[in-house]
Scaffold this motif. Structure first.
Motif, mmCIF file in Angstrom:
data_model
loop_
_atom_site.group_PDB
_atom_site.id
_atom_site.type_symbol
_atom_site.label_atom_id
_atom_site.label_comp_id
_atom_site.label_asym_id
_atom_site.label_seq_id
_atom_site.Cartn_x
_atom_site.Cartn_y
_atom_site.Cartn_z
ATOM 1 N N ARG A 533 -24.503 11.365 23.637
ATOM 2 C CA ARG A 533 -23.794 12.218 24.612
ATOM 3 C C ARG A 533 -23.468 13.260 24.394
ATOM 4 O O ARG A 533 -23.659 14.438 25.251
ATOM 5 N N GLN A 534 -22.577 13.372 23.416
ATOM 6 C CA GLN A 534 -22.213 15.008 22.764
ATOM 7 C C GLN A 534 -22.904 16.169 22.168
ATOM 8 O O GLN A 534 -22.796 17.259 22.987
ATOM 9 N N GLU A 535 -23.737 15.575 21.876
ATOM 10 C CA GLU A 535 -24.810 16.553 21.156
ATOM 11 C C GLU A 535 -25.417 17.729 22.809
ATOM 12 O O GLU A 535 -25.720 18.372 22.695
ATOM 13 N N PHE A 536 -25.815 15.976 23.910
ATOM 14 C CA PHE A 536 -26.937 16.783 24.636
ATOM 15 C C PHE A 536 -25.715 18.327 25.543
ATOM 16 O O PHE A 536 -26.286 19.043 26.276
ATOM 17 N N ILE A 537 -24.315 17.436 25.473
ATOM 18 C CA ILE A 537 -23.234 18.345 26.731
ATOM 19 C C ILE A 537 -23.476 19.708 26.134
ATOM 20 O O ILE A 537 -23.748 20.521 26.553
ATOM 21 N N ASP A 538 -23.283 19.916 24.681
ATOM 22 C CA ASP A 538 -22.875 20.920 23.566
ATOM 23 C C ASP A 538 -24.141 21.606 24.349
ATOM 24 O O ASP A 538 -23.742 23.072 23.780
ATOM 25 N N ARG A 539 -25.440 21.178 24.490
ATOM 26 C CA ARG A 539 -26.406 21.640 24.200
ATOM 27 C C ARG A 539 -26.387 22.400 25.632
ATOM 28 O O ARG A 539 -26.891 23.614 25.980
#
Length: 582
Positions: A533-539
């Motif tokens: 989730r956090q990786e996706f939001i950072d992207r």
């Protein structure tokens, strides 16, 4: 001269169809091994010794035998005192030794067969349903006198008479190869014992048979069994029970709580209450799913008998994994498989924007939509296994809302390799071949829903990385990297030989390999990118920053992020979007 060794086989009478105890007065019966349902067909009727009213009966004069069927010349009014089948073994014949297993060793071994507390209780509930119970009560209690927890499972079914109770407590009470009543949820004749012993060291059964007007109670105590080394079960005084059957589990040595060192009574009470609450929550979740078709009052299937299950006096509500009450759920027609008891249909669960508040999260289950997709196999309407494609296809985000219901009867147990715990199944090859064809329809429907949602959030084509170009003259489609995409523009502008690098990547698309897989294996292609989730939001935050430099408006960026989330099976909230655009 050949010497003869003689021994005796003890038999008993069953009714003519061998599906219940003998009833009297009567003259026609089936011969079975004592305490079992195994039919016996005496080759020599003269070796049969039957005592009725202390009188030995003779073949032809007093009875006749055909196979395992015995017919007396006159009606008899009660079970014979004994029925012995004399067996003769010659010295030149094979000799067999009776290697009866040590009771304690065998029981301690089967205690680790793999039950959890929830699956063990579900196995007991199977017996209650087979006994025509309308109400089942599960109670988790603490006994201050014994300083230990105990569990009761009570039903208002038909109960058992003495002989039936003894047989139920026998390890291996039924032969698994024998046919079962169409609604019987049992199979191996082990469920009551293996499920109970997996959790406790003391099992008591109290039962009341209204038909026979009998109350009986028996207890297996594994510690006593170890001391005596024999298959001895304790007969208890007549119980106070006035309905059906009560199963009592004591000495719950796998309950996982230590109380001996707690001196403060309030702390002890609090810990006991907490343990009961945690245990009840696990049991309720499992039972609400496994038996949801039995306890759902809204279930329109007339073949399923409605029951009520209570846990610590609170009624358990059903959890239908297909969310059939939502009008947005797609439900396919039922397909019946010829020459089998199998039926199948599939469901495409509603997307998040078609669900009420918290509804979408609820139907994701504990493991989420990605892991909960797949086949849900029911045996006599009781859920056996779920959330698996049986390795027919992979679990992909595109199919995360797809669930397939399979109904089978207990006549297919061995073909599906149903295990003792009734928690696992595996389709035979012929059915597996059918399922491989069937899931293609499911894939198409599930993919359409996903593609439709992605299209809803699609933004300006200039934001796509890859674009397709169909050459009309040759009917060939090729893919090119979109030169209008802001990120691609930066690569071309800021990197030496950027345009040449882009052209090289385009030229390296493995069209031949893709065509080979599509034509020969019918394989589908999907990105393996599965971010946290956090990786996706950072992207998305990075993309937002880059796109704003090219004056892309926030509404377009928002649509792009929602489209990416949909294609990656990622659920993002309005708070996440606000964070991305902040």
């Amino acid at each position: 001269m050949m010497t003869q060794n003689q021994n005796f086989q003890v038999l008993e009478l069953r009714n003519l169809n061998n599906d219940n105890l003998a009833s009297f007065p009567n003259c026609e019966f089936t011969l079975v091994n004592k305490g079992t349902s195994d039919c016996v067909s005496p080759e020599k009727p003269e070796n049969l010794i039957i005592s009725i009213s202390r009188s030995i009966k003779q073949p032809k004069d007093d009875f006749n035998i055909e196979g395992s069927k015995i017919k007396f010349e006159q009606e008899i009014f009660a079970n014979p005192e004994f029925i012995f089948l004399k067996q003769e073994v010659g010295d030149d014949e094979e000799v067999y030794f009776d290697l009866e297993p040590d009771p304690s060793c065998l029981i301690e071994s089967i205690r680790n067969i793999g039950y959890t507390l929830e699956t063990a209780i579900a196995d007991i509930i199977d017996n209650s349903i087979s006994a025509l119970a309308n109400n089942i009560y599960i109670n988790i209690k603490f006994n201050d006198k014994n300083n230990g927890f105990f569990i009761e499972i009570i039903d208002d079914g038909i109960g058992m008479n003495k002989q039936q109770c003894v047989m139920a407590m026998r390890v291996g009470s039924k032969n698994p190869i024998n046919s079962r009543d169409i609604n019987d949820l049992g199979r191996f004749g082990l469920g009551l014992k293996t499920a109970s012993f997996s959790q406790c060291r003391r099992l008591t059964v109290e039962t009341y048979s209204k038909e026979y007007n009998q109350k009986n109670s028996l207890t297996w105590d594994l510690d006593k069994l170890r001391e005596c080394g024999k298959w001895k079960i304790k007969k208890n005084d007549s119980p106070k029970i006035d309905i059906g059957t009560k199963i009592i589990w004591e000495k719950l040595d796998k309950f996982g709580i230590e109380l001996e060192n707690i001196q403060d009574d309030q702390k002890k009470i609090k810990k006991i209450q907490l343990k009961i609450g945690e245990t009840a929550t696990k049991i309720e979740k499992h039972i609400s799913l496994i038996f949801h078709r039995f306890i759902d009052a809204k279930n329109i299937d007339k073949n399923i008998r409605r029951i009520h299950i209570f846990l610590n006096e609170r009624k358990i509500k059903p959890f239908n994994p297909f969310n059939e009450s939502n009008n947005a759920t797609f439900i396919s027609p039922i397909t019946e498989i010829p020459s089998t008891s199998m039926k199948i249909n599939y469901f495409i669960l509603p997307h998040k924007d078609k669900c009420k508040e918290r509804e979408y999260e609820e139907y994701a289950g504990e493991d989420g939509y990605l892991e909960s997709q797949g086949f849900y196999v029911y045996r006599n309407y009781r859920l056996i296994t779920w959330g698996t494609w049986f390795k027919i296809m992979e679990k992909l985000n595109a199919y995360r809302l797809c669930r397939v219901r399979i109904d089978i009867g207990n006549d297919m147990d061995f073909r599906w390799k149903i295990d003792v715990k009734k928690s696992n199944a595996n389709p035979p090859k012929a059915i597996r071949d059918f399922l491989e064809e069937y899931v293609r329809k499911v894939q198409i429907k599930g993919q359409k829903l996903t593609d439709g949602k992605i299209a809803k959030f699609s933004s300006d084509d200039n934001l796509k990385i890859w674009v397709s170009d169909k050459i009309k003259r040759t009917k060939i489609t090729e893919f090119k990297i979109n030169r209008k995409n802001p990120l691609i523009k930066k690569i071309i502008k800021n990197i030496d030989s950027g345009l040449e690098i882009i052209k090289e990547i385009e030229a390296s698309v493995p069209y031949d390999l893709i065509n080979l897989h599509v034509n020969d294996t019918k394989q589908k292609f999907q990105s393996t990118y599965n971010p946290k989730r956090q990786e996706f939001i950072d992207r998305c935050i990075f993309l937002t920053s880059e796109l704003r430099e090219d004056n892309i408006d926030d509404d377009t960026i928002k649509k792009m992020c929602l489209g990416l989330a949909e294609s990656n099976g990622m659920d993002i909230s309005s708070e996440d979007i606000n964070l991305i655009l902040k």
